[in-house]
Design a protein around this motif. Structure first.
Motif, PDB file in Angstrom:
ATOM      1  N   HIS A 228      -1.680  -9.314   5.528  1.00  0.00           N
ATOM      2  CA  HIS A 228      -1.092  -7.966   6.092  1.00  0.00           C
ATOM      3  C   HIS A 228      -0.531  -7.344   4.760  1.00  0.00           C
ATOM      4  O   HIS A 228      -0.396  -6.295   4.829  1.00  0.00           O
ATOM      5  N   THR A 229       0.120  -8.217   3.943  1.00  0.00           N
ATOM      6  CA  THR A 229       0.961  -7.656   2.943  1.00  0.00           C
ATOM      7  C   THR A 229      -0.145  -6.852   1.983  1.00  0.00           C
ATOM      8  O   THR A 229       0.101  -5.718   1.707  1.00  0.00           O
ATOM      9  N   TYR A 230      -1.152  -7.584   1.482  1.00  0.00           N
ATOM     10  CA  TYR A 230      -2.039  -6.606   0.740  1.00  0.00           C
ATOM     11  C   TYR A 230      -2.634  -5.461   1.476  1.00  0.00           C
ATOM     12  O   TYR A 230      -2.649  -4.593   0.840  1.00  0.00           O
ATOM     13  N   LEU A 231      -3.123  -5.622   2.611  1.00  0.00           N
ATOM     14  CA  LEU A 231      -3.785  -4.462   3.197  1.00  0.00           C
ATOM     15  C   LEU A 231      -2.752  -3.489   3.525  1.00  0.00           C
ATOM     16  O   LEU A 231      -3.022  -2.165   3.378  1.00  0.00           O
ATOM     17  N   SER A 232      -1.574  -3.863   3.857  1.00  0.00           N
ATOM     18  CA  SER A 232      -0.339  -2.555   4.043  1.00  0.00           C
ATOM     19  C   SER A 232      -0.391  -2.094   2.705  1.00  0.00           C
ATOM     20  O   SER A 232      -0.074  -0.715   2.921  1.00  0.00           O
ATOM     21  N   LEU A 233      -0.165  -2.545   1.600  1.00  0.00           N
ATOM     22  CA  LEU A 233       0.151  -1.963   0.373  1.00  0.00           C
ATOM     23  C   LEU A 233      -1.115  -1.258  -0.191  1.00  0.00           C
ATOM     24  O   LEU A 233      -1.118  -0.067  -0.728  1.00  0.00           O
ATOM     25  N   ALA A 234      -2.385  -1.808   0.235  1.00  0.00           N
ATOM     26  CA  ALA A 234      -3.542  -0.663  -0.047  1.00  0.00           C
ATOM     27  C   ALA A 234      -3.611   0.380   0.629  1.00  0.00           C
ATOM     28  O   ALA A 234      -3.762   1.402   0.267  1.00  0.00           O
ATOM     29  N   ALA A 235      -3.162   0.445   1.952  1.00  0.00           N
ATOM     30  CA  ALA A 235      -2.983   1.678   2.740  1.00  0.00           C
ATOM     31  C   ALA A 235      -2.039   2.675   2.181  1.00  0.00           C
ATOM     32  O   ALA A 235      -2.163   3.842   1.983  1.00  0.00           O
ATOM     33  N   LEU A 236      -0.744   1.952   1.636  1.00  0.00           N
ATOM     34  CA  LEU A 236       0.202   2.765   1.100  1.00  0.00           C
ATOM     35  C   LEU A 236      -0.274   3.339  -0.321  1.00  0.00           C
ATOM     36  O   LEU A 236       0.235   4.528  -0.676  1.00  0.00           O
ATOM     37  N   ALA A 237      -1.142   2.744  -0.987  1.00  0.00           N
ATOM     38  CA  ALA A 237      -1.655   3.100  -2.236  1.00  0.00           C
ATOM     39  C   ALA A 237      -2.697   4.569  -2.226  1.00  0.00           C
ATOM     40  O   ALA A 237      -2.676   5.404  -2.885  1.00  0.00           O
ATOM     41  N   LEU A 238      -3.273   4.082  -0.825  1.00  0.00           N
ATOM     42  CA  LEU A 238      -4.114   5.579  -0.521  1.00  0.00           C
ATOM     43  C   LEU A 238      -3.296   6.672  -0.027  1.00  0.00           C
ATOM     44  O   LEU A 238      -3.577   7.945  -0.260  1.00  0.00           O
ATOM     45  N   TYR A 239      -2.130   6.172   0.804  1.00  0.00           N
ATOM     46  CA  TYR A 239      -1.458   7.383   1.348  1.00  0.00           C
ATOM     47  C   TYR A 239       0.154   7.222   1.341  1.00  0.00           C
ATOM     48  O   TYR A 239       0.838   6.551   2.247  1.00  0.00           O
TER      49      TYR A 239
END
Ligand code: ZN
Length: 369
Positions: free
Chosen positions: A316-327
């Motif tokens: 969940h840490t990685y995927l949250s950061l990935a979402a924030l990198a997109l938005y």
């Protein structure tokens, strides 16, 4: 508002970096079952560190040790082709045993794994490896060994279990290798189409319920395929239907849920918003509210949890950061916390930092032979 007064919570970068580095060496008790998929775990930890632009904080000797460990997971002895295994939990304990037992028949039980091969290529790119040791031809053969007659893929050859995640990993590997010769792309895309639901989402296989994660996987696969398969791109009507379904997955908390009428979960913030990005519809939802939800999922000792108040984990840490990198949240520069939210951009189809995906595309294809 006077400067230096934050109106938005901070992204707790030092804690997320420390937590990701910690999980590379010692897993919390709640995460020990992930050890069986150690390469996946390493991908999430290094992926978070990479998006937070903190790879230079890791000593070169440590990076070198990780590169060596990942190459040790490359299995080239299997009759069905080459790739990377999940980790060391199945392998012999000593080098002597390794020598004696690495026959093709033994290797068939210590097979490469499609998902782990995808993550291994990306971890090596994060570690800026030159890929000179990659058995490219063996990987192309392995992908073909995992494709079933209906176009879907199993994680290992001759397995019964298949789903769209495996197909996506096969497509991402072909894209990074710039070699699609080992698989039947047309048949695979026909299988993806068979997973589309009446709502406009995609399920694990035909007649399954629409799911945010699988919808990202399906769309990324369709748009990763070579240009000659563009007839499989969504029609304007299909795009509108899928966009509408995805937008309705945003929960009142700001986070996304994965299926109709479920609760929000940090990982679906990535899966659903990334699917919207692929469709060119990333401007149609409130991304600052999504960032606010993810901020509330931050764990006080580092990392990001599935929901507020729970313990964090590498996934969940990685995927949250990935979402924030997109938005990244739309914050005023004068906000004292604005700088904490700056992440490097993400390659939405490959799901890695853009510079890492570019490195992989430059070095993985290698010389044609
Ligand atoms: Zn989740």
């Amino acid at each position: 508002m006077p400067p230096d007064v934050p109106s938005f919570p901070a992204l707790l970068r030092p804690g997320h970096i420390a937590s990701s580095r910690r999980c590379l060496t010692a897993l919390p008790a709640s995460q020990t079952e992930m050890d069986a998929s150690r390469l996946g775990l390493v991908y999430y930890c290094f992926g978070s560190i990479d998006l937070l632009c903190a790879m230079e904080e890791i000593p070169d000797s440590n990076k070198e040790a990780w590169r060596e460990w990942i190459w040790e997971q490359q299995q080239t002895k299997s009759e069905t082709g080459s790739g990377f295994r999940t980790g060391t939990f199945m392998t012999p304990a000593t080098p002597e045993q390794t020598e004696a037992e690495q026959t093709p028949s033994y290797a068939n039980y210590d097979s490469p794994h499609i998902i782990m091969t995808y993550v291994a290529l990306l971890i090596l790119a994060m570690l800026r490896d030159d890929f000179s040791r990659l058995d490219r031809r063996g990987i192309v053969k392995f992908l073909g060994s995992c494709q079933r007659p209906d176009g879907s893929f199993t994680t290992v050859p001759r397995d019964a279990e298949q789903d769209l995640r495996t197909l996506y990993c096969a497509f991402a590997i072909c894209s990074l290798l710039d070699d699609w010769s080992g698989i039947d792309v047309e048949r695979a895309l026909t299988f993806v189409e068979s997973c589309r639901t009446y709502e406009g989402g995609y399920g694990q296989s035909s007649f399954c319920e629409g799911h945010g994660g699988i919808t990202y996987i399906a769309l990324a696969s369709i748009y990763l395929a070579p240009p000659e398969y563009s007839k499989h791109h969504l029609t304007p009507a299909q795009k509108a239907e899928t966009t509408r379904w995805l937008l309705n997955l945003q929960h009142e908390s700001g986070g996304f849920c994965g299926r109709t009428n479920k609760e929000a979960d940090a990982c679906y913030c990535f899966w659903s918003s990334a699917a919207l990005k692929i469709l060119g519809a990333g401007n149609l939802f409130d991304s600052t509210r999504m960032a606010e939800y993810l901020a509330s999922c931050q764990f006080k000792f580092g990392g990001i949890a599935k929901v507020p108040g729970e313990t964090s984990d590498p996934y969940h840490t990685y995927l949250s950061l990935a979402a924030l990198a997109l938005y990244p949240p739309d914050l005023d520069e004068s906000d004292a916390n604005a700088a904490t939210w700056k992440l490097d951009p993400l390659d939405v189809l490959i799901n890695a930092r853009e510079s890492t995906a570019a490195w992989a595309r430059q070095y993985i294809p290698g010389p044609r032979s």
